[in-house]
Design an enzyme around this catalytic site. Structure first.
Site, PDB file in Angstrom:
ATOM      1  N   ASP A  11       0.736   5.236   1.902  1.00  0.00           N
ATOM      2  CA  ASP A  11       0.060   5.919   3.002  1.00  0.00           C
ATOM      3  C   ASP A  11      -0.645   7.155   2.462  1.00  0.00           C
ATOM      4  O   ASP A  11      -0.034   7.945   1.727  1.00  0.00           O
ATOM      5  CB  ASP A  11       1.065   6.324   4.082  1.00  0.00           C
ATOM      6  CG  ASP A  11       1.676   5.119   4.777  1.00  0.00           C
ATOM      7  OD1 ASP A  11       1.028   4.047   4.771  1.00  0.00           O
ATOM      8  OD2 ASP A  11       2.788   5.228   5.319  1.00  0.00           O
ATOM      9  N   HIS A  41       4.790   0.137   0.026  1.00  0.00           N
ATOM     10  CA  HIS A  41       5.544  -0.656   0.992  1.00  0.00           C
ATOM     11  C   HIS A  41       4.656  -1.736   1.591  1.00  0.00           C
ATOM     12  O   HIS A  41       3.429  -1.713   1.431  1.00  0.00           O
ATOM     13  CB  HIS A  41       6.135   0.239   2.082  1.00  0.00           C
ATOM     14  CG  HIS A  41       5.137   1.136   2.772  1.00  0.00           C
ATOM     15  ND1 HIS A  41       4.569   2.237   2.156  1.00  0.00           N
ATOM     16  CD2 HIS A  41       4.586   1.084   4.007  1.00  0.00           C
ATOM     17  CE1 HIS A  41       3.735   2.833   2.992  1.00  0.00           C
ATOM     18  NE2 HIS A  41       3.716   2.132   4.120  1.00  0.00           N
ATOM     19  N   HIS A  98       0.836  -1.198   0.000  1.00  0.00           N
ATOM     20  CA  HIS A  98       0.000   0.000   0.000  1.00  0.00           C
ATOM     21  C   HIS A  98       0.870   1.247   0.000  1.00  0.00           C
ATOM     22  O   HIS A  98       2.084   1.181   0.198  1.00  0.00           O
ATOM     23  CB  HIS A  98      -0.903   0.030   1.243  1.00  0.00           C
ATOM     24  CG  HIS A  98      -0.137   0.128   2.533  1.00  0.00           C
ATOM     25  ND1 HIS A  98       0.573  -0.930   3.069  1.00  0.00           N
ATOM     26  CD2 HIS A  98       0.054   1.170   3.394  1.00  0.00           C
ATOM     27  CE1 HIS A  98       1.148  -0.552   4.194  1.00  0.00           C
ATOM     28  NE2 HIS A  98       0.860   0.723   4.409  1.00  0.00           N
ATOM     29  N   ARG A 118       7.663  -8.868  15.813  1.00  0.00           N
ATOM     30  CA  ARG A 118       8.084  -7.558  15.321  1.00  0.00           C
ATOM     31  C   ARG A 118       7.108  -6.515  15.828  1.00  0.00           C
ATOM     32  O   ARG A 118       5.886  -6.699  15.784  1.00  0.00           O
ATOM     33  CB  ARG A 118       8.123  -7.529  13.790  1.00  0.00           C
ATOM     34  CG  ARG A 118       8.551  -6.166  13.225  1.00  0.00           C
ATOM     35  CD  ARG A 118       8.783  -6.236  11.725  1.00  0.00           C
ATOM     36  NE  ARG A 118       9.258  -4.959  11.224  1.00  0.00           N
ATOM     37  CZ  ARG A 118       8.457  -4.015  10.706  1.00  0.00           C
ATOM     38  NH1 ARG A 118       7.150  -4.240  10.598  1.00  0.00           N
ATOM     39  NH2 ARG A 118       8.949  -2.875  10.279  1.00  0.00           N
TER      40      ARG A 118
END
Length: 332
Positions: free
Chosen positions: A206, A261, A204, A271
């Site tokens: 942002d 990204h 996607h 993570r």
């Protein structure tokens, strides 16, 4: 079973064969350098990739460490406790797997805060930690945007004023990607004979102006370069990652790149990433800056619209859909 697992892995990570060397061509900008040099490097990074890392950024390490530890403590709680901070029909809450409103999902659980609405944060035992962190990264985002304006030779605060407003629509998102044996799908994927890579958060861009993100020492973030190849970003807990959002691409009339990204999970370690999405007020009008149109000697590539209009469209589409094309002045 083994062949089924491998086929699932390939299905989950589309385009995984297009991955290039870790950190290839990713700029690292030392913010303690001379100011004009920093601004020049930021502009170059935004033009070439739309993504860079900053070091010596001035955010206090204690603020960072407290935010990370409190987040780890929260996500370690039993599911029923985490779900208790999930108000009905409120976008700002605790959530898991479901990322968007149109079927997007990932191997992730998260906390989502609005930076100007303390009501949800007050439910958490670490609300003061969140408040301190928000203020610190907001200041960093403003500084980066002011350096960007200087490097572009546009009026001061052309960008930062939009996120400095008391009614700015900025949000903070804390993402937790659990190890493979804790995936929410319920399948036991802890067999170490299979190295399973899954999509934690799909491809996607942002929609906001700028994103300021940091993670713990576990990798997973990938950005798409100009050749459409995926570049893995090495984890560096002492640095912040910065990426251009859709609105900054519009305001620079396409000179900057809103970078695509994604986040992958590799199975063995948790993570944790914390992202500040710098957004303008809902009623703010967004369009190419006149100076950028003149400077680039090309027509306006995008229409003028409000952030509220763009946000409504963005959240009506799938995560991977291209939104900016719908606001181009000339459509093919």
């Amino acid at each position: 079973i083994f062949s089924h697992t491998i086929s699932l892995s390939l299905k989950m990570v589309k385009g995984s064969q297009k991955i290039v060397a870790v950190d290839q061509d990713i700029p690292i900008i030392d913010m303690s350098q001379e100011r004009s040099q920093v601004s020049m490097q930021i502009v170059k990074a935004c033009e070439s990739l739309g993504f860079f890392k900053v070091i010596n950024h001035g955010v206090d390490q204690t603020t960072i460490s407290r935010m990370e530890q409190e987040s780890i403590n929260f996500f370690a709680k039993p599911a029923h406790e985490k779900k208790s901070v999930r108000p009905v029909n409120q976008p700002f809450r605790y959530g898991f797997r479901d990322i968007g409103l149109n079927g997007d999902s990932g191997e992730v659980e998260y906390l989502l805060f609005h930076t100007n609405d303390p009501a949800f944060r007050s439910q958490l035992s670490f609300s003061s930690t969140v408040n301190c962190y928000i203020e610190a990264v907001k200041q960093l985002a403003r500084e980066i945007l002011d350096l960007t304006a200087e490097g572009l030779h546009v009026p001061p605060h052309s960008f930062s004023r939009l996120i400095s407003s008391v009614d700015s629509d900025s949000v903070l998102r804390v993402n937790h990607y659990p190890p493979s044996d804790q995936f929410f799908g319920g399948a036991n994927l802890s067999d170490k004979s299979v190295s399973l890579t899954r999509v934690g958060f799909g491809e996607h861009t942002d929609p906001q102006i700028l994103t300021v993100l940091r993670s713990n020492g576990v990798g997973g973030l990938q950005v798409s370069n100009s050749d459409g190849m995926w570049v893995s970003v090495s984890p560096d807990p002492s640095a912040f990652c910065v990426n251009v959002g859709d609105l900054l691409q519009v305001m620079t009339n396409g000179r900057f790149i809103s970078v695509r990204h994604r986040a992958l999970t590799y199975g063995e370690e948790s993570r944790l990433s914390t992202a500040y999405f710098a957004g303008p007020p809902l009623q703010a009008k967004i369009g190419p800056l006149s100076a950028m149109v003149t400077m680039m000697n090309q027509p306006r590539l995008y229409q003028t619209f409000t952030w509220g209009e763009y946000k409504k469209l963005a959240y009506s589409l799938r995560l991977e859909d291209s939104r900016l094309d719908m606001f181009r002045t000339c459509k093919d």
